[in-house]
Scaffold this motif. Structure first.
Motif, PDB file in Angstrom:
ATOM      1  N   LEU A 103     -29.624 -22.365  29.449  1.00 21.77           N
ATOM      2  CA  LEU A 103     -30.281 -23.658  28.592  1.00 21.77           C
ATOM      3  C   LEU A 103     -30.845 -24.198  29.048  1.00 21.77           C
ATOM      4  O   LEU A 103     -32.405 -25.396  28.463  1.00 21.77           O
ATOM      5  CB  LEU A 103     -29.193 -24.943  29.755  1.00 21.77           C
ATOM      6  N   ARG A 104     -31.325 -23.963  30.726  1.00 22.65           N
ATOM      7  CA  ARG A 104     -32.829 -24.224  31.263  1.00 22.65           C
ATOM      8  C   ARG A 104     -33.926 -23.674  30.517  1.00 22.65           C
ATOM      9  O   ARG A 104     -35.132 -24.706  30.763  1.00 22.65           O
ATOM     10  CB  ARG A 104     -32.726 -24.902  32.954  1.00 22.65           C
ATOM     11  N   GLY A 160     -21.434 -30.731  40.369  1.00 23.04           N
ATOM     12  CA  GLY A 160     -20.544 -30.446  39.609  1.00 23.04           C
ATOM     13  C   GLY A 160     -21.329 -29.918  38.830  1.00 23.04           C
ATOM     14  O   GLY A 160     -21.105 -29.820  37.183  1.00 23.04           O
ATOM     15  N   CYS A 161     -22.754 -28.893  37.926  1.00 18.75           N
ATOM     16  CA  CYS A 161     -22.546 -29.171  37.121  1.00 18.75           C
ATOM     17  C   CYS A 161     -21.843 -27.480  36.485  1.00 18.75           C
ATOM     18  O   CYS A 161     -21.550 -26.893  36.862  1.00 18.75           O
ATOM     19  CB  CYS A 161     -24.498 -27.828  37.495  1.00 18.75           C
ATOM     20  N   HIS A 162     -22.157 -27.299  35.369  1.00 22.37           N
ATOM     21  CA  HIS A 162     -21.567 -25.635  34.485  1.00 22.37           C
ATOM     22  C   HIS A 162     -22.032 -24.194  34.696  1.00 22.37           C
ATOM     23  O   HIS A 162     -23.769 -24.837  34.946  1.00 22.37           O
ATOM     24  CB  HIS A 162     -20.759 -26.720  33.203  1.00 22.37           C
ATOM     25  N   ALA A 163     -21.333 -23.831  33.545  1.00 19.97           N
ATOM     26  CA  ALA A 163     -21.409 -22.384  34.385  1.00 19.97           C
ATOM     27  C   ALA A 163     -22.570 -22.506  32.900  1.00 19.97           C
ATOM     28  O   ALA A 163     -22.945 -23.296  32.079  1.00 19.97           O
ATOM     29  CB  ALA A 163     -20.689 -21.967  33.798  1.00 19.97           C
ATOM     30  N   GLY A 164     -23.356 -21.271  32.711  1.00 21.11           N
ATOM     31  CA  GLY A 164     -24.083 -21.263  31.349  1.00 21.11           C
ATOM     32  C   GLY A 164     -25.610 -21.894  31.055  1.00 21.11           C
ATOM     33  O   GLY A 164     -26.251 -22.371  30.943  1.00 21.11           O
ATOM     34  N   ALA A 165     -26.453 -22.192  33.146  1.00 23.62           N
ATOM     35  CA  ALA A 165     -26.896 -22.992  32.883  1.00 23.62           C
ATOM     36  C   ALA A 165     -28.478 -22.030  32.983  1.00 23.62           C
ATOM     37  O   ALA A 165     -29.372 -23.145  32.203  1.00 23.62           O
ATOM     38  CB  ALA A 165     -26.703 -23.857  34.703  1.00 23.62           C
ATOM     39  N   LEU A 166     -28.556 -21.153  32.810  1.00 24.15           N
ATOM     40  CA  LEU A 166     -29.567 -20.758  32.984  1.00 24.15           C
ATOM     41  C   LEU A 166     -30.858 -20.550  31.955  1.00 24.15           C
ATOM     42  O   LEU A 166     -31.638 -21.061  31.206  1.00 24.15           O
ATOM     43  CB  LEU A 166     -29.739 -19.375  33.588  1.00 24.15           C
TER      44      LEU A 166
END
Lengths: 271, 354
Positions: free
Chosen positions: B18-19, B10-16
């Motif tokens: 952020l991480r 259930g992770c959301h988009a735009g994660a790269l």
């Protein structure tokens, strides 16, 4: 999801990058859930170890506000509240009064379930973030903390607020309670970080770190992380021994004392 | 679809972004922090020590200093020093319960070193000590029980303060008068009348008489057991060895020869305080072994210097100084009780809620 971030953080950079890329790819393909905003939060440590040289520690709470494509931009800013709370205890607050010329403890009020440690970090002053009912429901701000009392309290209604206030004041003075506003740092529009200092007298136990995302007085998302504060090594051993094997501990203390005394007698013998 | 190694969903988009950002930020931040913490710790680790039972860090040199100063005085005056150490610990912020319980352990150490010395010189009356101990154990059991009860009632501090005021003022006052009198007598050149061996007081009229060969004594066991019980009781409640009360009582009340008194009283204190340490450990869990050890080390060293210094001073001068010291501690407690405190409120944790 938090575990993802944490596992990424702990791996070497190259591997983490590859993992993150793969993960990001996977995530962009996921259908958006119903909620417009979500929170990703992690802590710099999930365990605080108390050793013999423990003089306090800092815990960094960081994360991101995650928006999906459906999120409508609104003029109000995001508000964040990070609440670190320790294990619940029952405490008695006593007040001294004059009795037969001397000052003795007279009135007492017992609070049933209060956190032994409570730090609230907010992006703005708590009362600017949301109306009181919302703040009270989520324990945002020290003065919105509900302090349940025993039914057989002998303190009159009009006096109870004095005890509440004194309790909060003493806890703040001892460093166990704190409320700070404007200490959540935004690194970008959505990326945030705050550092919560844990004092040297921090009680041991299971803590929760709750992060709330609010806007315009309404709660958008929340996230809960757990944090363990524990004695380790010699401190833990001593504490366990003192409570679980009290007789052994007592005998050990006596043996140690007699030995030290005897040793001193031998070393400094003058006849 | 590659899944997250930790098994989340259930992770959301735009994660790269952020991480990556979080990763870099957090690491840089943690490194800075680690460096700062390390520096701070290396500066403090010699000084600060965390007490596992009191659950707070204290300055180790302060503890050594207090142990040493009290040890010096105890060597100087031939007292245990518990009545000075307990208040010092309480005033320096260690919880009263931990202070009292831990000082009993410290007294065990300081009396043990004395007992070794007197034992070697055969200056201990074991039979008398055993009788005192019978009372002492009963007394400390009662004391620990009362201690536990008062603590739950929230009146422990009051009882400790009141007892200190009462006992220290009374004994300090008596000692002051006695030492001033003997100084005046010495100055006027009068000789104190020697006590005749056949002289008796009311104590000698009591039943259950027993012979104590080493002390050349034939007295009732009742006052001995009662005396032991009182000292044991006070020791457990106040964290004092009671030597400063025991010695005069044995000399003046029971007429025990002075050379036997100190060794015997030290042995009695040793065993009574050992019992109190054990009982405190079992019932209140407030003996802090780290605190005790730090105090002991300072104490036994200080005591050696004190004992050397003590040999240079005259007996009545010593008693005068001790009387003033005892009175001062008593007065300090009295002031606390009489003057309106700045902070009327106090908090105590009753229990952990599971």
């Amino acid at each position: 999801m938090m575990r993802c971030v944490r596992s990424l953080l702990r791996r070497p950079a190259g591997e983490a990058l590859a993992g993150a890329l793969a993960l990001a790819l996977a995530l962009t393909l996921l259908p958006a859930s119903g909620k417009a905003e979500d929170l990703v939060v992690d802590l710099s440590d999930d365990t605080i170890n108390i050793e013999s040289n423990f003089t306090g520690a800092n815990i960094v709470v960081f994360g991101q506000i995650v928006r999906d494509a459906a999120t409508v931009g609104r003029p109000e800013p995001y508000d964040l509240a990070v609440i670190v709370s320790g294990p619940e205890t029952r405490v008695t607050t006593r007040r001294k009064g004059r009795f037969a010329g001397i000052w003795v403890n007279r009135d007492a009020e017992t609070f049933l379930e209060v956190p032994s440690f409570l730090v609230t970090h907010t992006s703005r002053r708590a009362n600017e973030i949301a109306p009181r009912p919302v703040l009270e429901q989520h324990r945002i701000g020290l003065f919105n903390l509900n302090l349940p009392i025993t039914g057989d309290s002998g303190v009159p209604m009009s006096d109870r607020d004095n005890f509440r206030r004194a309790f909060l004041r003493l806890r703040v003075e001892s460093g166990l309670y704190a409320e700070r506003s404007g200490v959540i740092e935004f690194l970008s529009d959505t990326l945030f970080r705050t550092t919560v200092p844990l004092p040297a007298n921090v009680p041991v136990g299971e803590y929760t770190v709750t992060t709330y995302l609010l806007r315009g007085g309404a709660l958008l998302a929340s996230n809960e992380q757990s944090l363990v504060v524990a004695k380790t090594g010699f401190e833990q051993l001593t504490y366990r021994l003192a409570y679980n094997y009290a007789a052994v501990y007592g005998l050990l203390a006596i043996a140690l004392a007699v030995f030290t005394g005897w040793l001193a007698g031998v070393i400094f013998r003058r006849d | 679809m590659p899944s997250c190694p930790a098994g989340c969903d259930g992770c959301h988009a735009g994660a790269l972004a952020l991480r990556l950002a979080l990763f870099v930020r957090a690491h840089r931040f943690n490194d800075q922090h680690a460096a700062r913490d390390k520096e701070r710790r290396s500066r403090r680790c010699l000084v600060q020590i965390y007490l596992p039972i009191a659950e707070l860090p204290v300055n180790m040199f302060m503890l050594f200093g207090m142990g040493g100063a009290v040890g010096f005085l105890s060597g100087l005056f031939g007292i245990g020093g518990g009545f000075l150490l307990t208040p010092l610990l309480i005033f320096s912020g260690i919880p009263p319960a931990v202070s009292v319980a831990t000082v009993t352990t410290q007294v065990v150490a300081s009396s043990a070193s004395g007992v070794v010395a007197y034992w070697r010189r055969k200056m201990i009356d074991f039979k008398l000590a055993i009788m005192l101990l019978v009372g002492g154990v009963i007394g400390s059991a009662l004391g620990v029980w009362l201690f536990d009860m008062l603590r739950s009632l929230g009146q422990l501090d009051l009882v400790i303060s009141l007892s200190y005021v009462t006992f220290l003022s009374t004994i300090g006052g008596l000692m002051l008068v006695e030492s001033l009198r003997s100084m005046a007598r010495r100055r006027s050149g009068a000789v104190m009348p020697a006590r005749k061996p056949g002289q008796h007081n009311w104590v000698h009229g009591l039943p259950f008489k027993m012979r104590f060969r080493q002390s050349r004594l034939y007295v009732s066991v009742i006052p001995i057991v009662v005396l032991g019980a009182i000292i044991g009781f006070l020791g457990a409640v106040l964290g004092i060895g009671g030597g400063f009360m025991m010695v005069p009582a044995l000399i003046y009340l029971l007429r025990v020869p002075t050379n036997i008194v100190i060794g015997t009283s030290l042995l009695q204190i040793l065993v009574t305080m050992a019992a109190a340490t054990f009982l405190h450990s079992v019932s209140t869990h407030s003996v802090d072994i780290v605190l005790a050890l730090t105090l002991m080390v300072g104490g036994v060293i200080g005591a050696q210097f004190g004992a050397r210094m003590g040999q240079k001073l005259r007996g009545d001068q010593l008693r005068l100084l001790l009387a003033l010291l005892v009175l001062a501690v008593g007065m300090r407690f009295a002031v606390n009780l009489l003057i309106e405190p700045e902070e009327l409120y106090s908090i105590s944790v009753v229990e952990e809620v599971a």
